[in-house]
Design a protein around this motif. Sequence first.
Motif, PDB file in Angstrom:
ATOM      1  N   GLY A 100      -1.643  -9.233 -11.870  1.00 51.15           N
ATOM      2  CA  GLY A 100      -2.964  -9.178 -11.243  1.00 51.15           C
ATOM      3  C   GLY A 100      -2.928  -9.724  -9.837  1.00 51.15           C
ATOM      4  N   GLU A 101      -4.085 -10.104  -9.328  1.00 52.96           N
ATOM      5  CA  GLU A 101      -4.206 -10.514  -7.934  1.00 52.96           C
ATOM      6  C   GLU A 101      -3.498 -11.826  -7.628  1.00 52.96           C
ATOM      7  OE1 GLU A 101      -8.626 -12.631  -8.364  1.00 52.96           O
ATOM      8  OE2 GLU A 101      -8.406 -10.708  -7.331  1.00 52.96           O
ATOM      9  N   ARG A 102      -3.154 -12.592  -8.666  1.00 52.62           N
ATOM     10  CA  ARG A 102      -2.424 -13.842  -8.451  1.00 52.62           C
ATOM     11  C   ARG A 102      -0.920 -13.678  -8.678  1.00 52.62           C
ATOM     12  NH1 ARG A 102      -6.210 -18.697 -11.012  1.00 52.62           N
ATOM     13  NH2 ARG A 102      -8.079 -18.259  -9.733  1.00 52.62           N
ATOM     14  N   SER A 103      -0.500 -12.474  -8.946  1.00 53.77           N
ATOM     15  CA  SER A 103       0.919 -12.202  -9.155  1.00 53.77           C
ATOM     16  C   SER A 103       1.600 -11.917  -7.819  1.00 53.77           C
ATOM     17  CB  SER A 103       1.086 -11.014 -10.108  1.00 53.77           C
ATOM     18  OG  SER A 103       0.403 -11.224 -11.332  1.00 53.77           O
ATOM     19  N   GLN A 104       2.925 -11.801  -7.856  1.00 53.72           N
ATOM     20  CA  GLN A 104       3.687 -11.470  -6.651  1.00 53.72           C
ATOM     21  C   GLN A 104       4.822 -10.526  -7.018  1.00 53.72           C
ATOM     22  OE1 GLN A 104       3.367 -12.618  -3.140  1.00 53.72           O
ATOM     23  NE2 GLN A 104       4.616 -10.752  -3.112  1.00 53.72           N
ATOM     24  N   VAL A 105       4.880  -9.383  -6.323  1.00 58.39           N
ATOM     25  CA  VAL A 105       5.951  -8.409  -6.518  1.00 58.39           C
ATOM     26  C   VAL A 105       6.753  -8.290  -5.235  1.00 58.39           C
ATOM     27  CG1 VAL A 105       6.530  -6.000  -7.030  1.00 58.39           C
ATOM     28  CG2 VAL A 105       4.625  -7.122  -8.234  1.00 58.39           C
ATOM     29  N   VAL A 106       8.056  -8.288  -5.346  1.00 56.91           N
ATOM     30  CA  VAL A 106       8.957  -8.133  -4.208  1.00 56.91           C
ATOM     31  C   VAL A 106       9.852  -6.932  -4.469  1.00 56.91           C
ATOM     32  CG1 VAL A 106      10.881  -9.171  -2.926  1.00 56.91           C
ATOM     33  CG2 VAL A 106       8.949 -10.594  -3.656  1.00 56.91           C
ATOM     34  N   GLU A 107      10.089  -6.144  -3.431  1.00 52.83           N
ATOM     35  CA  GLU A 107      11.092  -5.083  -3.546  1.00 52.83           C
ATOM     36  C   GLU A 107      12.144  -5.260  -2.461  1.00 52.83           C
ATOM     37  OE1 GLU A 107      11.862  -0.304  -3.996  1.00 52.83           O
ATOM     38  OE2 GLU A 107       9.979  -0.964  -3.089  1.00 52.83           O
ATOM     39  N   ILE A 108      13.401  -5.238  -2.886  1.00 51.73           N
ATOM     40  CA  ILE A 108      14.531  -5.312  -1.964  1.00 51.73           C
ATOM     41  C   ILE A 108      14.899  -3.885  -1.557  1.00 51.73           C
ATOM     42  CG2 ILE A 108      16.918  -6.077  -1.706  1.00 51.73           C
ATOM     43  CD1 ILE A 108      16.359  -8.001  -4.074  1.00 51.73           C
ATOM     44  N   ALA A 109      15.097  -3.671  -0.253  1.00 55.90           N
ATOM     45  CA  ALA A 109      15.326  -2.326   0.295  1.00 55.90           C
ATOM     46  C   ALA A 109      14.142  -1.435  -0.076  1.00 55.90           C
ATOM     47  CB  ALA A 109      16.645  -1.746  -0.211  1.00 55.90           C
ATOM     48  N   SER A 110      12.973  -1.849   0.387  1.00 56.42           N
ATOM     49  CA  SER A 110      11.713  -1.236  -0.028  1.00 56.42           C
ATOM     50  C   SER A 110      11.406   0.077   0.661  1.00 56.42           C
ATOM     51  CB  SER A 110      10.566  -2.226   0.203  1.00 56.42           C
ATOM     52  OG  SER A 110      10.589  -2.722   1.540  1.00 56.42           O
ATOM     53  N   ASN A 111      12.245   0.494   1.594  1.00 61.16           N
ATOM     54  CA  ASN A 111      12.117   1.775   2.278  1.00 61.16           C
ATOM     55  C   ASN A 111      10.717   1.926   2.863  1.00 61.16           C
ATOM     56  OD1 ASN A 111      12.092   5.077   2.274  1.00 61.16           O
ATOM     57  ND2 ASN A 111      14.146   4.266   2.522  1.00 61.16           N
ATOM     58  N   ASP A 112      10.055   3.063   2.635  1.00 61.11           N
ATOM     59  CA  ASP A 112       8.784   3.342   3.299  1.00 61.11           C
ATOM     60  C   ASP A 112       7.566   2.929   2.473  1.00 61.11           C
ATOM     61  OD1 ASP A 112       8.933   5.240   1.316  1.00 61.11           O
ATOM     62  OD2 ASP A 112       9.120   6.942   2.663  1.00 61.11           O
ATOM     63  N   GLY A 113       7.784   2.088   1.469  1.00 56.15           N
ATOM     64  CA  GLY A 113       6.674   1.626   0.646  1.00 56.15           C
ATOM     65  C   GLY A 113       6.333   2.543  -0.506  1.00 56.15           C
ATOM     66  N   TYR A 114       7.218   3.483  -0.820  1.00 57.07           N
ATOM     67  CA  TYR A 114       6.989   4.481  -1.868  1.00 57.07           C
ATOM     68  C   TYR A 114       6.702   3.850  -3.229  1.00 57.07           C
ATOM     69  CZ  TYR A 114      11.451   3.377  -3.970  1.00 57.07           C
ATOM     70  OH  TYR A 114      12.448   2.713  -4.616  1.00 57.07           O
ATOM     71  N   LEU A 115       7.309   2.680  -3.507  1.00 56.67           N
ATOM     72  CA  LEU A 115       7.114   1.997  -4.794  1.00 56.67           C
ATOM     73  C   LEU A 115       6.001   0.956  -4.717  1.00 56.67           C
ATOM     74  CD1 LEU A 115       9.756   0.818  -7.326  1.00 56.67           C
ATOM     75  CD2 LEU A 115       8.069  -0.827  -6.520  1.00 56.67           C
ATOM     76  N   LEU A 116       6.054   0.115  -3.719  1.00 51.23           N
ATOM     77  CA  LEU A 116       5.091  -0.982  -3.631  1.00 51.23           C
ATOM     78  C   LEU A 116       3.665  -0.491  -3.451  1.00 51.23           C
ATOM     79  CD1 LEU A 116       7.047  -3.600  -1.479  1.00 51.23           C
ATOM     80  CD2 LEU A 116       6.703  -3.579  -3.967  1.00 51.23           C
ATOM     81  N   GLN A 117       3.479   0.710  -2.912  1.00 52.58           N
ATOM     82  CA  GLN A 117       2.125   1.237  -2.737  1.00 52.58           C
ATOM     83  C   GLN A 117       1.349   1.295  -4.051  1.00 52.58           C
ATOM     84  OE1 GLN A 117       2.123   5.324  -1.405  1.00 52.58           O
ATOM     85  NE2 GLN A 117       3.781   5.913  -2.788  1.00 52.58           N
ATOM     86  N   HIS A 118       2.050   1.480  -5.150  1.00 52.65           N
ATOM     87  CA  HIS A 118       1.378   1.588  -6.444  1.00 52.65           C
ATOM     88  C   HIS A 118       0.845   0.238  -6.922  1.00 52.65           C
ATOM     89  CE1 HIS A 118       2.808   5.663  -6.525  1.00 52.65           C
ATOM     90  NE2 HIS A 118       4.064   5.278  -6.469  1.00 52.65           N
ATOM     91  N   TYR A 119       1.498  -0.861  -6.500  1.00 47.86           N
ATOM     92  CA  TYR A 119       0.961  -2.192  -6.786  1.00 47.86           C
ATOM     93  C   TYR A 119      -0.216  -2.505  -5.865  1.00 47.86           C
ATOM     94  CZ  TYR A 119       5.052  -3.333  -9.677  1.00 47.86           C
ATOM     95  OH  TYR A 119       6.005  -3.361 -10.659  1.00 47.86           O
ATOM     96  N   VAL A 120      -0.067  -2.159  -4.587  1.00 46.39           N
ATOM     97  CA  VAL A 120      -1.136  -2.426  -3.612  1.00 46.39           C
ATOM     98  C   VAL A 120      -2.436  -1.753  -4.037  1.00 46.39           C
ATOM     99  CG1 VAL A 120      -1.880  -2.021  -1.225  1.00 46.39           C
ATOM    100  CG2 VAL A 120       0.459  -2.793  -1.702  1.00 46.39           C
ATOM    101  N   GLU A 121      -2.318  -0.536  -4.567  1.00 50.96           N
ATOM    102  CA  GLU A 121      -3.512   0.195  -5.019  1.00 50.96           C
ATOM    103  C   GLU A 121      -4.274  -0.565  -6.100  1.00 50.96           C
ATOM    104  OE1 GLU A 121      -1.883   3.852  -6.336  1.00 50.96           O
ATOM    105  OE2 GLU A 121      -1.564   4.670  -4.317  1.00 50.96           O
ATOM    106  N   LYS A 122      -3.580  -1.424  -6.835  1.00 46.08           N
ATOM    107  CA  LYS A 122      -4.204  -2.193  -7.913  1.00 46.08           C
ATOM    108  C   LYS A 122      -4.518  -3.623  -7.492  1.00 46.08           C
ATOM    109  CE  LYS A 122      -3.892   1.284 -10.722  1.00 46.08           C
ATOM    110  NZ  LYS A 122      -5.099   2.011 -11.169  1.00 46.08           N
ATOM    111  N   GLY A 123      -4.392  -3.924  -6.196  1.00 40.72           N
ATOM    112  CA  GLY A 123      -4.743  -5.250  -5.712  1.00 40.72           C
ATOM    113  C   GLY A 123      -3.710  -6.322  -6.000  1.00 40.72           C
ATOM    114  N   ILE A 124      -2.459  -5.939  -6.254  1.00 35.55           N
ATOM    115  CA  ILE A 124      -1.406  -6.903  -6.561  1.00 35.55           C
ATOM    116  C   ILE A 124      -0.627  -7.201  -5.282  1.00 35.55           C
ATOM    117  CG2 ILE A 124       0.702  -7.294  -7.908  1.00 35.55           C
ATOM    118  CD1 ILE A 124      -0.480  -5.334  -9.998  1.00 35.55           C
ATOM    119  N   PRO A 125      -0.479  -8.462  -4.889  1.00 35.53           N
ATOM    120  CA  PRO A 125       0.245  -8.823  -3.665  1.00 35.53           C
ATOM    121  C   PRO A 125       1.712  -8.383  -3.723  1.00 35.53           C
ATOM    122  CG  PRO A 125      -1.061 -10.666  -4.449  1.00 35.53           C
ATOM    123  CD  PRO A 125      -1.085  -9.636  -5.544  1.00 35.53           C
TER     124      PRO A 125
END
Length: 415
Positions: A100-125
Motif C-alpha cells: 500500500g501507500e506505506r510500502s516501498q518497491v525498488v527496481e534495479i535496471a528499471s529501464n523506462d518505467g515499464y514495470l514500476l508504472q503499475h505500482y505507481v498507478e495504485k499509489g505505491i511508492p
Amino acid sequence: MSTSRLTCRSCSSNRIESVLDFGEIPLANALLSVEQLRKPEVTYPLEFVFCRDCTLAQITETVPPECLFREYLYFSAISETVVQNARDITHRMRERLNLGERSQVVEIASNDGYLLQHYVEKGIPVLGIEPAQNVVSVAMQRGIRTLPEFFDEPLAKRLSAEGLLADVIHANNVVAHVANLHGVVEGIGRLLKPDGVAVVENHYVRDLIEHVEFDSIYHEHLCYFSATSFQHLFLAHGLLLVDVERIPIHGGSLRAFFQRSDGPCSLAAGGQPRVRRLLEEESEARVDRIEFFQGFGQQVAELREQLLRLLRGLKQEGKHIAIYGASAKSTTLLNYFGIGRETVDYVVDRNPTKQKKFTPGTHLPIYSPERLLETRPDYVLLLSWNLESEVLGQQSLYRQQGGRFIVPIPTLRIM
C-alpha cells in the motif's frame, strides 16, 4: 577495453569448460550511424563456458558497463509482451504482500518505467535505479522516480542509511548483466526489509540449451542461470531461494523469489516444494553437469547450415528477404552465421531510436515496420522470435497480402 576471465564469476573456480566459442563479435546494441559506417568497428571475443563447481554458465569476456549501458537503445515498454509480464507480477506481489501507500518497491535496471508504472498507478511508492541516461529521462517523464546510477552494495548502503528499505525489489534481466555479481546480490540483501522479497528474472539456461537459443548469448549477458546456480550465488549472501517459477518470456525465463535468511521468510512455506521440485528436475536432466551442455555447439552448427541453405535457395529463386527485429539477439545470429547484404535487403524494428541506423557488423539499414507494406518482401526472417505471437499479430496485413515469416528458433519453420 575489455577483460577476459579464467575463473568463474560466481565461485572463482578455475574449473570452467568451454561450450561454444563465437570468435569476435560486435556489441549487441552498438547500432551504427551513417558516419560510423566509415570508421573501424570494435569487436570482442565471445565464448560461452560452464563452471563445474557452482554450475554457472557464463561468458569469459567483460566489457565495461559504461560501454554497454550509459546510452541504451532498448526500451522495455515498446514490447506488449514485456509490459504484460510486468503487469502480471506486480499485481501478484501487491496482493501477496498487501502492499500500500506505506510500502516501498525498488527496481534495479528499471529501464523506462515499464514495470514500476503499475505500482505507481495504485499509489505505491517506487524507486527505479537505471544507469542509462536517455532511458531515465523517459521514466521520469512518466512520473517514475529514478536514480541514474549503477546498482551495487555502496549504493544500497547509502539508500538504507537514508532510511529507504524495500518491501519488494525487482531485478528483471539484470543480475545476468553485471560483472560485480557479489556486490549486486549483497546490495539486494542490504536494501531488503527483514520480511522483504526480491523477485529476480533471467533467461533460464535449461531452455537456452534445449531450444538452441544461442542468439541469447552476447556481451551484455555475462551469466546464464539455473535454479541451482541461483541458489548457490544468493545463499552466499544470506538470501534464501524461497520460491521459483518457469515463465515463457524471452524464450524461457526463470523467476526466482528470495528472502533474507535472518527474516521470517514468509513465502517459504508455499514455495519450498516448487524449489525442491525444480532442483531435482535439474539434477535429473543433468543441468548441473557439463554433459548437459555438450553437443550444443553441434546443434548450432546444424541450425546455421539449415538456415543458410534456405536463404540461399530463396535468393536463387529471386525472392526478396527482410528481417524483423534489430534486437540484441540478431547481432549474434547475423554475425555468427555470416548473414548480410548479400542475402537480406533491410531490417525493420518498432523502436524509433533504432530506425535510420545500421546493424552491428553486418551494416544492414533499419527502418520502421511500415516498410514491409511499402516494399512487400517475399519473406521476413523473424529475429525477435521470442515475441513471435506479438509480431505476427501486428503484421497481419502484410501476411494477408502474401508475406511469409521465417522463424529460426527453436526450430526452423516458415509461417
